[in-house]
Design a protein around this motif. Structure first.
Motif, PDB file in Angstrom:
ATOM      1  N   LYS A  58       0.821  -1.212  -0.023  1.00 10.74           N
ATOM      2  CA  LYS A  58       0.068   0.078  -0.063  1.00 10.74           C
ATOM      3  C   LYS A  58       0.916   1.445  -0.018  1.00 10.74           C
ATOM      4  O   LYS A  58       0.554   2.243  -0.550  1.00 10.74           O
ATOM      5  CB  LYS A  58      -1.153  -0.152   1.201  1.00 10.74           C
ATOM      6  N   LYS A  59       2.187   1.369   0.648  1.00 10.90           N
ATOM      7  CA  LYS A  59       2.925   2.203   0.519  1.00 10.90           C
ATOM      8  C   LYS A  59       3.830   2.358  -0.554  1.00 10.90           C
ATOM      9  O   LYS A  59       4.843   3.186  -0.879  1.00 10.90           O
ATOM     10  CB  LYS A  59       3.931   2.184   1.756  1.00 10.90           C
ATOM     11  N   HIS A  60       3.624   1.464  -1.334  1.00 10.84           N
ATOM     12  CA  HIS A  60       4.398   1.179  -2.755  1.00 10.84           C
ATOM     13  C   HIS A  60       5.858   1.140  -2.570  1.00 10.84           C
ATOM     14  O   HIS A  60       6.747   1.836  -3.322  1.00 10.84           O
ATOM     15  CB  HIS A  60       3.949   2.582  -3.662  1.00 10.84           C
ATOM     16  N   LYS A  61       6.414   0.415  -1.602  1.00  7.64           N
ATOM     17  CA  LYS A  61       7.622   0.192  -1.486  1.00  7.64           C
ATOM     18  C   LYS A  61       8.077  -1.019  -2.220  1.00  7.64           C
ATOM     19  O   LYS A  61       7.631  -2.195  -2.050  1.00  7.64           O
ATOM     20  CB  LYS A  61       7.643   0.157  -0.014  1.00  7.64           C
ATOM     21  N   LYS A  62       9.109  -0.999  -2.632  1.00 12.11           N
ATOM     22  CA  LYS A  62       9.663  -2.421  -3.542  1.00 12.11           C
ATOM     23  C   LYS A  62      10.393  -3.264  -2.533  1.00 12.11           C
ATOM     24  O   LYS A  62      10.302  -4.382  -2.896  1.00 12.11           O
ATOM     25  CB  LYS A  62      10.590  -1.777  -4.692  1.00 12.11           C
ATOM     26  N   GLU A  63      11.195  -2.793  -1.916  1.00 15.21           N
ATOM     27  CA  GLU A  63      12.078  -3.674  -0.879  1.00 15.21           C
ATOM     28  C   GLU A  63      11.025  -4.582  -0.024  1.00 15.21           C
ATOM     29  O   GLU A  63      10.090  -3.997   0.337  1.00 15.21           O
ATOM     30  CB  GLU A  63      13.043  -3.040  -0.170  1.00 15.21           C
ATOM     31  N   LYS A  64      11.253  -5.533   0.522  1.00 13.33           N
ATOM     32  CA  LYS A  64      10.669  -6.414   1.363  1.00 13.33           C
ATOM     33  C   LYS A  64      10.730  -5.759   2.814  1.00 13.33           C
ATOM     34  O   LYS A  64      11.728  -5.313   3.211  1.00 13.33           O
ATOM     35  CB  LYS A  64      11.077  -7.810   1.378  1.00 13.33           C
ATOM     36  N   PRO A  65       9.593  -5.761   3.465  1.00  5.72           N
ATOM     37  CA  PRO A  65       9.733  -5.413   4.917  1.00  5.72           C
ATOM     38  C   PRO A  65      10.396  -6.551   6.011  1.00  5.72           C
ATOM     39  O   PRO A  65      10.702  -7.648   5.487  1.00  5.72           O
ATOM     40  CB  PRO A  65       8.233  -5.527   5.321  1.00  5.72           C
ATOM     41  N   GLU A  66      10.813  -6.038   6.932  1.00  8.21           N
ATOM     42  CA  GLU A  66      11.222  -6.956   8.015  1.00  8.21           C
ATOM     43  C   GLU A  66      10.813  -6.704   9.382  1.00  8.21           C
ATOM     44  O   GLU A  66      10.609  -5.862   9.937  1.00  8.21           O
ATOM     45  CB  GLU A  66      12.823  -6.645   7.865  1.00  8.21           C
ATOM     46  N   ALA A  67      10.600  -7.943   9.998  1.00 10.51           N
ATOM     47  CA  ALA A  67      10.033  -7.712  11.371  1.00 10.51           C
ATOM     48  C   ALA A  67      11.479  -7.551  12.269  1.00 10.51           C
ATOM     49  O   ALA A  67      12.380  -8.276  12.382  1.00 10.51           O
ATOM     50  CB  ALA A  67       9.268  -9.077  11.815  1.00 10.51           C
ATOM     51  N   LYS A  68      11.572  -6.362  13.033  1.00 10.42           N
ATOM     52  CA  LYS A  68      12.598  -6.180  14.007  1.00 10.42           C
ATOM     53  C   LYS A  68      12.155  -6.252  15.331  1.00 10.42           C
ATOM     54  O   LYS A  68      12.859  -6.728  16.241  1.00 10.42           O
ATOM     55  CB  LYS A  68      13.096  -4.823  13.625  1.00 10.42           C
ATOM     56  N   LYS A  69      10.956  -5.894  15.780  1.00  9.02           N
ATOM     57  CA  LYS A  69      10.646  -5.855  17.082  1.00  9.02           C
ATOM     58  C   LYS A  69      10.114  -7.206  17.455  1.00  9.02           C
ATOM     59  O   LYS A  69       9.598  -8.245  16.650  1.00  9.02           O
ATOM     60  CB  LYS A  69       9.346  -4.974  17.404  1.00  9.02           C
ATOM     61  N   LEU A  70      10.336  -7.554  18.910  1.00 13.53           N
ATOM     62  CA  LEU A  70      10.045  -8.901  19.467  1.00 13.53           C
ATOM     63  C   LEU A  70       8.571  -8.911  19.786  1.00 13.53           C
ATOM     64  O   LEU A  70       8.111  -8.293  20.912  1.00 13.53           O
ATOM     65  CB  LEU A  70      10.843  -9.277  20.459  1.00 13.53           C
ATOM     66  N   PHE A  71       7.690  -9.672  18.976  1.00 12.56           N
ATOM     67  CA  PHE A  71       6.241  -9.817  19.444  1.00 12.56           C
ATOM     68  C   PHE A  71       5.833 -11.294  18.844  1.00 12.56           C
ATOM     69  O   PHE A  71       6.409 -11.498  17.780  1.00 12.56           O
ATOM     70  CB  PHE A  71       5.424  -8.571  19.188  1.00 12.56           C
ATOM     71  N   MET A  72       4.594 -11.576  19.329  1.00 14.19           N
ATOM     72  CA  MET A  72       3.968 -12.519  18.657  1.00 14.19           C
ATOM     73  C   MET A  72       2.367 -12.433  19.028  1.00 14.19           C
ATOM     74  O   MET A  72       2.087 -11.939  19.856  1.00 14.19           O
ATOM     75  CB  MET A  72       4.695 -13.949  19.047  1.00 14.19           C
ATOM     76  N   GLN A  73       1.663 -13.267  18.273  1.00 10.38           N
ATOM     77  CA  GLN A  73       0.373 -13.262  18.163  1.00 10.38           C
ATOM     78  C   GLN A  73      -0.128 -14.533  18.221  1.00 10.38           C
ATOM     79  O   GLN A  73       0.084 -15.367  17.390  1.00 10.38           O
ATOM     80  CB  GLN A  73      -0.406 -12.419  17.101  1.00 10.38           C
ATOM     81  N   LEU A  74      -0.789 -15.128  19.166  1.00  9.64           N
ATOM     82  CA  LEU A  74      -1.436 -16.467  19.460  1.00  9.64           C
ATOM     83  C   LEU A  74      -2.796 -16.686  19.501  1.00  9.64           C
ATOM     84  O   LEU A  74      -3.499 -15.870  20.237  1.00  9.64           O
ATOM     85  CB  LEU A  74      -0.794 -16.940  20.971  1.00  9.64           C
ATOM     86  N   ASP A  75      -3.528 -17.592  18.740  1.00  9.13           N
ATOM     87  CA  ASP A  75      -4.964 -17.636  18.730  1.00  9.13           C
ATOM     88  C   ASP A  75      -5.048 -18.554  19.844  1.00  9.13           C
ATOM     89  O   ASP A  75      -4.261 -18.704  20.434  1.00  9.13           O
ATOM     90  CB  ASP A  75      -5.355 -18.202  17.237  1.00  9.13           C
ATOM     91  N   PRO A  76      -6.366 -18.485  20.488  1.00 11.51           N
ATOM     92  CA  PRO A  76      -6.795 -19.412  21.752  1.00 11.51           C
ATOM     93  C   PRO A  76      -6.546 -20.737  21.740  1.00 11.51           C
ATOM     94  O   PRO A  76      -6.506 -21.382  22.679  1.00 11.51           O
ATOM     95  CB  PRO A  76      -8.368 -19.169  21.711  1.00 11.51           C
ATOM     96  N   VAL A  77      -6.091 -21.280  20.380  1.00 10.44           N
ATOM     97  CA  VAL A  77      -5.919 -22.760  20.450  1.00 10.44           C
ATOM     98  C   VAL A  77      -4.289 -22.692  21.099  1.00 10.44           C
ATOM     99  O   VAL A  77      -4.168 -23.940  21.765  1.00 10.44           O
ATOM    100  CB  VAL A  77      -5.729 -23.313  19.021  1.00 10.44           C
ATOM    101  N   LEU A  78      -3.444 -21.794  20.909  1.00 12.48           N
ATOM    102  CA  LEU A  78      -2.304 -21.903  21.549  1.00 12.48           C
ATOM    103  C   LEU A  78      -2.034 -21.479  23.263  1.00 12.48           C
ATOM    104  O   LEU A  78      -0.937 -21.808  23.679  1.00 12.48           O
ATOM    105  CB  LEU A  78      -1.370 -21.221  20.645  1.00 12.48           C
ATOM    106  N   TYR A  79      -3.136 -20.880  23.761  1.00  9.46           N
ATOM    107  CA  TYR A  79      -2.815 -20.701  24.923  1.00  9.46           C
ATOM    108  C   TYR A  79      -4.196 -20.828  25.766  1.00  9.46           C
ATOM    109  O   TYR A  79      -5.321 -21.057  25.249  1.00  9.46           O
ATOM    110  CB  TYR A  79      -2.511 -19.169  25.051  1.00  9.46           C
ATOM    111  N   LYS A  80      -3.962 -20.880  27.060  1.00  9.95           N
ATOM    112  CA  LYS A  80      -5.271 -20.941  28.041  1.00  9.95           C
ATOM    113  C   LYS A  80      -4.988 -19.786  28.858  1.00  9.95           C
ATOM    114  O   LYS A  80      -3.919 -19.850  29.749  1.00  9.95           O
ATOM    115  CB  LYS A  80      -5.085 -22.379  28.845  1.00  9.95           C
ATOM    116  N   PHE A  81      -6.137 -19.181  29.105  1.00 13.80           N
ATOM    117  CA  PHE A  81      -6.077 -18.205  30.041  1.00 13.80           C
ATOM    118  C   PHE A  81      -6.610 -18.539  31.574  1.00 13.80           C
ATOM    119  O   PHE A  81      -7.822 -19.084  31.587  1.00 13.80           O
ATOM    120  CB  PHE A  81      -6.840 -17.061  29.568  1.00 13.80           C
TER     121      PHE A  81
END
Length: 366
Positions: free
Chosen positions: A87-110
């Motif tokens: 959407k920003k019309h950038k040609k080079e690929k993005p890179e994940a730099k920050k440490l984070f993760m997203q987990l759906d409810p299958v992967l965790y129990k609250f």
């Protein structure tokens, strides 16, 4: 007769926690998974989740021995980052730099005071949560069965748990239109009421702009001190802004709930791209917190069972709500119709035009 519609309302609630070596290793590995998926999708121009998931799965299993749902999450995040990049019309690929993760409810129990993450089959990571009175309200509602949990986000110092609630949104007879401005919010209802909330958001941004400008003069001589001070005051500005937006939105939603009013707001998406004024005015308008306010108003309203709709902002402040004629300034804040003589405060006029778009009777009951 009211037509009821049930929607799910989500609210992410942050919890603190003490990260250990195992959690940090998991976060670092997940970042590598995202970058691996980005690289694979970027080279092959993949935009389909199913195609990416199928393409990376065998290599992913050879590299990592985590539960396969981590692969699903990494693919989803990678595609979202690539889409934003395109959407920003950038040609080079993005890179994940920050440490984070997203987990759906299958992967965790609250559990309320902690979470259990399924790292591998029959191997779990337990995390104790830190929380205060704000978080406790959601925990208590969850224990009572009023709330469910959604996809959890974890970074280096916080765990954000989205609580979801099924809410019946009714279609009320009366509505309130909210006009969000730099220094006030004007709300006009069709029954009729006018609520004006003056706020200090513009003053806060101006104050911290002056502070930052003075710090930047120091950067030439003491760059490390300047960076530290810039971060300190930037974080402070964000906290004050967020707190003010919460207070303003709470006042508006409480008023709407008291009178059982649906909420109308202007669809201001993309407005910043259209702002091309002088440098000072551009800076002010780009600091305008309309989106944050709209977000807080919307989720608070829906949690209270009030529907929220958006209307086009086109002509709301420049056209007469009675005859559709062109409005002209007529003194401080007043607008007058050149055709029929209608005269009213410009913010109130904008609210009336929004109600008119929703089908409120005109002239309004007064």
């Amino acid at each position: 007769m009211c037509i009821l519609s049930i929607v799910e309302v989500y609210l992410g609630v942050p919890f603190g926690y003490e990260p250990n070596d195992e959690m940090r290793k998991l976060l670092e590995d997940f970042r590598d998974m995202i970058n691996f998926c980005i690289d694979y999708a970027h080279k092959r121009r993949i935009t389909s989740f199913a195609k990416l998931r199928k393409g990376v799965y065998e290599e992913w299993k050879r590299r990592w021995d985590y539960s396969t749902h981590f692969c699903h999450s990494a693919c989803k995040i990678a595609l979202a980052m690539l889409k934003k990049h395109r959407k920003k019309h950038k040609k080079e690929k993005p890179e994940a730099k920050k440490l984070f993760m997203q987990l759906d409810p299958v992967l965790y129990k609250f559990y309320g005071d902690g979470v259990r993450i399924s790292v591998r089959p029959r191997q779990f990571l337990f995390i104790n949560l830190k929380f205060g009175e704000y978080q406790k309200k959601f925990i208590d509602s969850w224990k009572e069965g009023k709330l469910k949990t959604g996809e959890m986000t974890i970074n280096e110092d916080k765990i954000i748990i989205p609580f979801k609630k099924g809410v019946d949104l009714q279609n009320p007879k009366e509505w309130i239109a909210i006009d969000i401005n730099e220094s006030n919010i004007t709300a006009v209802s069709s029954n009729p009421h006018v609520l004006r909330v003056d706020h200090e958001l513009r003053t806060v941004h101006t104050t911290y702009f002056i502070i930052r400008r003075n710090i930047q003069k120091l950067a030439k001589y003491k760059p490390r001190t300047a960076r530290r001070l810039l971060k300190k005051y930037s974080d402070r500005e964000k906290r004050r802004t967020r707190d003010l937006c919460h207070k303003i939105s709470r006042e508006i939603v409480n008023f709407a709930k008291q009178h059982n009013l649906g909420i109308l707001m202007e669809d201001l998406k993309g407005i910043r791209k259209r702002i091309k004024r002088g440098r000072m005015l551009n800076r002010r308008l780009h600091n305008w917190n309309f989106r944050m306010l709209q977000f807080y108003i919307e989720y608070k309203a829906k949690l209270n069972g009030l529907p929220v709709e958006y209307v086009s902002p086109r002509g709301t402040s420049s056209l007469c709500p009675i005859c559709g004629g062109r409005l002209a300034p007529n003194g401080h804040r007043l607008m007058r119709c050149l055709r029929c003589g209608y005269e009213k405060d410009r913010d109130v006029t904008a609210g009336i035009n929004m109600l008119r778009m929703r089908g409120a009777p005109l002239p309004l009951k007064a």
